[in-house]
Design a protein around this motif. Structure first.
Motif, PDB file in Angstrom:
ATOM      1  N   PHE A   6       0.827  -1.203   0.000  1.00  0.00           N
ATOM      2  CA  PHE A   6       0.000   0.000   0.000  1.00  0.00           C
ATOM      3  C   PHE A   6       0.865   1.258   0.000  1.00  0.00           C
ATOM      4  O   PHE A   6       0.348   2.363  -0.004  1.00  0.00           O
ATOM      5  CB  PHE A   6      -0.914  -0.003   1.228  1.00  0.00           C
ATOM      6  CG  PHE A   6      -1.846  -1.186   1.284  1.00  0.00           C
ATOM      7  CD1 PHE A   6      -2.963  -1.250   0.467  1.00  0.00           C
ATOM      8  CD2 PHE A   6      -1.588  -2.251   2.147  1.00  0.00           C
ATOM      9  CE1 PHE A   6      -3.819  -2.336   0.517  1.00  0.00           C
ATOM     10  CE2 PHE A   6      -2.433  -3.341   2.196  1.00  0.00           C
ATOM     11  CZ  PHE A   6      -3.557  -3.396   1.376  1.00  0.00           C
ATOM     12  N   VAL A   7       2.168   1.084   0.000  1.00  0.00           N
ATOM     13  CA  VAL A   7       3.095   2.219   0.015  1.00  0.00           C
ATOM     14  C   VAL A   7       3.403   2.630  -1.416  1.00  0.00           C
ATOM     15  O   VAL A   7       3.775   1.801  -2.244  1.00  0.00           O
ATOM     16  CB  VAL A   7       4.402   1.848   0.755  1.00  0.00           C
ATOM     17  CG1 VAL A   7       5.424   2.963   0.634  1.00  0.00           C
ATOM     18  CG2 VAL A   7       4.109   1.551   2.222  1.00  0.00           C
ATOM     19  N   THR A   8       3.247   3.914  -1.716  1.00  0.00           N
ATOM     20  CA  THR A   8       3.525   4.426  -3.060  1.00  0.00           C
ATOM     21  C   THR A   8       4.846   5.178  -3.132  1.00  0.00           C
ATOM     22  O   THR A   8       5.365   5.400  -4.224  1.00  0.00           O
ATOM     23  CB  THR A   8       2.399   5.361  -3.528  1.00  0.00           C
ATOM     24  OG1 THR A   8       2.270   6.450  -2.590  1.00  0.00           O
ATOM     25  CG2 THR A   8       1.079   4.609  -3.603  1.00  0.00           C
ATOM     26  N   GLU A   9       5.358   5.590  -1.973  1.00  0.00           N
ATOM     27  CA  GLU A   9       6.653   6.268  -1.946  1.00  0.00           C
ATOM     28  C   GLU A   9       7.335   6.018  -0.605  1.00  0.00           C
ATOM     29  O   GLU A   9       6.691   5.648   0.382  1.00  0.00           O
ATOM     30  CB  GLU A   9       6.503   7.776  -2.188  1.00  0.00           C
ATOM     31  CG  GLU A   9       5.825   8.521  -1.055  1.00  0.00           C
ATOM     32  CD  GLU A   9       5.826  10.028  -1.244  1.00  0.00           C
ATOM     33  OE1 GLU A   9       6.118  10.493  -2.362  1.00  0.00           O
ATOM     34  OE2 GLU A   9       5.529  10.740  -0.267  1.00  0.00           O
ATOM     35  N   PHE A  10       8.645   6.205  -0.611  1.00  0.00           N
ATOM     36  CA  PHE A  10       9.427   6.076   0.607  1.00  0.00           C
ATOM     37  C   PHE A  10      10.070   7.417   0.931  1.00  0.00           C
ATOM     38  O   PHE A  10      10.401   8.198   0.039  1.00  0.00           O
ATOM     39  CB  PHE A  10      10.522   5.020   0.450  1.00  0.00           C
ATOM     40  CG  PHE A  10       9.996   3.623   0.255  1.00  0.00           C
ATOM     41  CD1 PHE A  10       9.552   2.885   1.339  1.00  0.00           C
ATOM     42  CD2 PHE A  10       9.952   3.061  -1.012  1.00  0.00           C
ATOM     43  CE1 PHE A  10       9.067   1.600   1.158  1.00  0.00           C
ATOM     44  CE2 PHE A  10       9.471   1.782  -1.202  1.00  0.00           C
ATOM     45  CZ  PHE A  10       9.022   1.042  -0.111  1.00  0.00           C
ATOM     46  N   VAL A  11      10.253   7.664   2.224  1.00  0.00           N
ATOM     47  CA  VAL A  11      10.930   8.873   2.694  1.00  0.00           C
ATOM     48  C   VAL A  11      12.337   8.482   3.137  1.00  0.00           C
ATOM     49  O   VAL A  11      12.507   7.622   4.003  1.00  0.00           O
ATOM     50  CB  VAL A  11      10.179   9.530   3.869  1.00  0.00           C
ATOM     51  CG1 VAL A  11      10.947  10.751   4.371  1.00  0.00           C
ATOM     52  CG2 VAL A  11       8.770   9.922   3.440  1.00  0.00           C
ATOM     53  N   SER A  92       9.788   7.402  -5.170  1.00  0.00           N
ATOM     54  CA  SER A  92       8.601   6.602  -5.445  1.00  0.00           C
ATOM     55  C   SER A  92       8.930   5.114  -5.296  1.00  0.00           C
ATOM     56  O   SER A  92      10.095   4.708  -5.316  1.00  0.00           O
ATOM     57  CB  SER A  92       8.104   6.874  -6.868  1.00  0.00           C
ATOM     58  OG  SER A  92       9.036   6.405  -7.828  1.00  0.00           O
ATOM     59  N   PHE A  93       7.873   4.317  -5.157  1.00  0.00           N
ATOM     60  CA  PHE A  93       8.070   2.875  -5.015  1.00  0.00           C
ATOM     61  C   PHE A  93       8.781   2.314  -6.242  1.00  0.00           C
ATOM     62  O   PHE A  93       9.739   1.539  -6.116  1.00  0.00           O
ATOM     63  CB  PHE A  93       6.719   2.185  -4.823  1.00  0.00           C
ATOM     64  CG  PHE A  93       6.826   0.698  -4.598  1.00  0.00           C
ATOM     65  CD1 PHE A  93       7.029   0.204  -3.317  1.00  0.00           C
ATOM     66  CD2 PHE A  93       6.735  -0.183  -5.651  1.00  0.00           C
ATOM     67  CE1 PHE A  93       7.141  -1.170  -3.103  1.00  0.00           C
ATOM     68  CE2 PHE A  93       6.852  -1.552  -5.447  1.00  0.00           C
ATOM     69  CZ  PHE A  93       7.053  -2.042  -4.171  1.00  0.00           C
ATOM     70  N   LYS A  94       8.328   2.734  -7.432  1.00  0.00           N
ATOM     71  CA  LYS A  94       8.972   2.256  -8.662  1.00  0.00           C
ATOM     72  C   LYS A  94      10.411   2.757  -8.759  1.00  0.00           C
ATOM     73  O   LYS A  94      11.308   2.038  -9.203  1.00  0.00           O
ATOM     74  CB  LYS A  94       8.172   2.708  -9.883  1.00  0.00           C
ATOM     75  CG  LYS A  94       6.837   2.013 -10.036  1.00  0.00           C
ATOM     76  CD  LYS A  94       6.117   2.463 -11.300  1.00  0.00           C
ATOM     77  CE  LYS A  94       4.789   1.733 -11.459  1.00  0.00           C
ATOM     78  NZ  LYS A  94       4.055   2.174 -12.683  1.00  0.00           N
ATOM     79  N   GLY A  95      10.624   4.012  -8.348  1.00  0.00           N
ATOM     80  CA  GLY A  95      11.977   4.557  -8.364  1.00  0.00           C
ATOM     81  C   GLY A  95      12.893   3.797  -7.424  1.00  0.00           C
ATOM     82  O   GLY A  95      14.068   3.561  -7.727  1.00  0.00           O
ATOM     83  N   CYS A  96      12.361   3.406  -6.272  1.00  0.00           N
ATOM     84  CA  CYS A  96      13.127   2.643  -5.291  1.00  0.00           C
ATOM     85  C   CYS A  96      13.509   1.277  -5.857  1.00  0.00           C
ATOM     86  O   CYS A  96      14.665   0.845  -5.738  1.00  0.00           O
ATOM     87  CB  CYS A  96      12.317   2.486  -4.012  1.00  0.00           C
ATOM     88  SG  CYS A  96      13.159   1.576  -2.687  1.00  0.00           S
ATOM     89  N   MET A  97      12.555   0.623  -6.485  1.00  0.00           N
ATOM     90  CA  MET A  97      12.824  -0.686  -7.068  1.00  0.00           C
ATOM     91  C   MET A  97      13.833  -0.582  -8.218  1.00  0.00           C
ATOM     92  O   MET A  97      14.697  -1.453  -8.385  1.00  0.00           O
ATOM     93  CB  MET A  97      11.528  -1.330  -7.573  1.00  0.00           C
ATOM     94  CG  MET A  97      10.502  -1.647  -6.487  1.00  0.00           C
ATOM     95  SD  MET A  97      11.101  -2.761  -5.199  1.00  0.00           S
ATOM     96  CE  MET A  97      11.356  -1.605  -3.838  1.00  0.00           C
TER      97      MET A  97
END
Length: 311
Positions: A6-11, A92-97
């Motif tokens: 449910f997370v869309t971004e990380f800090v 973002s979640f995709k950016g993190c991956m």
């Protein structure tokens, strides 16, 4: 492969949350990243513009290593430099991956390339009469293919582990990059087994390659007993540079991944060492005592001056 999250971004908390310290971080790492890109690309261009060096497997691998260092540092440093200008640092979640995949991909390729470079030095020193027949371009191409494939498979395995993690609440990463252990701490499930699998994959590839490197250099040092003093000096000079690079890269990686999954306060410093500092130092280490690379750089500089004068 669908991640139940449910997370869309990380800090990202970064290296510091103090505004004054962040300004210092911005200046230092911007300068360091610029020097890293400039130094590594200079080696790539200098070797590529010299047919004599590019025709040697040793310098071909060195140019390839410099290219990898450029890519590897570009995955980490620009994001960290830009984030130091902001109070709230997000990804973002995709950016993190994407960052996680690219980080482990290029790191995996570089580990294998460093091992290949050690094998190249072993053949050159221990079997000099057969060097050209063994280290032919067909074998060099195969070894580069193995490096790319190995890095890709290693990264895919890490992504497979990550996509098993459900992120359903906390999204604050106490780091300046997205990496496996910080993400394990955020997952809303028991990650003990998954953490051990990470150690078995990332930690194992570090230990195996580092062990192969140690064995190869022990064999090289043992074989130098039969060489002349001048031959020993030249071989030790070449191998010394490579050993320094190997230690700078592998020791922090082993410390970071070949241990039970847990967070330490100095993990950020260790990560800086092999993601930022090592790519910065590699050009200096390889060119400091390498006259061939230095001469190639001088010739390149002379060509640029001639071209600019003609204009």
């Amino acid at each position: 492969m669908q991640n139940q999250s449910f997370v869309t971004e990380f800090v990202l908390l970064g290296l510091s949350q103090n505004p004054n310290v962040q300004k210092i971080i911005f200046v230092i790492f911007l300068f360091g990243y610029t020097a890293t890109i400039g130094g590594n690309l200079l080696i790539v261009v200098a070797i590529s513009s010299s047919p004599a060096l590019l025709g040697s497997p040793m310098y071909f691998f060195l140019a390839f290593l410099s290219f990898l260092d450029t890519c590897f540092s570009s995955i980490i440093a620009p994001k960290m430099i830009v984030d130091s200008l902001y109070v709230r640092k997000t990804i973002s979640f995709k950016g993190c991956m994407t960052q996680l995949f690219a980080e482990h991909f290029f790191a995996g390729v570089e580990m294998i390339v460093l091992t290949v470079m050690a094998y190249d030095r072993y053949v050159a020193i221990c079997k000099p009469l057969h060097y050209l027949s063994i280290m032919n371009w067909r074998l060099c191409g195969i070894l580069m293919g193995v490096a790319w494939t190995g890095g890709f498979l290693h990264s895919v395995v890490q992504m497979f582990f990550t996509f098993q993690l459900p992120f359903c609440g906390p999204n604050v990463i106490d780091h300046f990059i997205c990496d496996l252990y910080p993400l394990l701490n955020l997952a809303c499930t028991d990650t003990h087994i998954l953490g051990l699998l990470v150690v078995a994959s990332s930690g194992l590839i570090c230990i195996i390659n580092f062990s192969l490197l140690l064995i190869s250099y022990c064999v090289i040092l043992f074989s130098l007993r039969t060489h002349s003093s001048e031959g020993r000096r030249k071989a030790l000079s070449t191998c010394g540079s490579h050993i320094a690079v190997v230690v700078l890269f592998f020791v922090p990686c082993i410390f970071e991944y070949a241990r039970p999954p847990s967070a330490f306060s100095f993990d950020k410093m260790v990560t800086i060492f092999y993601t930022i500092l090592t790519p910065l130092l590699n050009p200096l280490i390889y060119t400091f005592r390498n006259k061939e690379v230095q001469n190639a750089m001088r010739k390149l500089w002379t060509r640029l001056l001639v071209v600019s004068d003609d204009k």
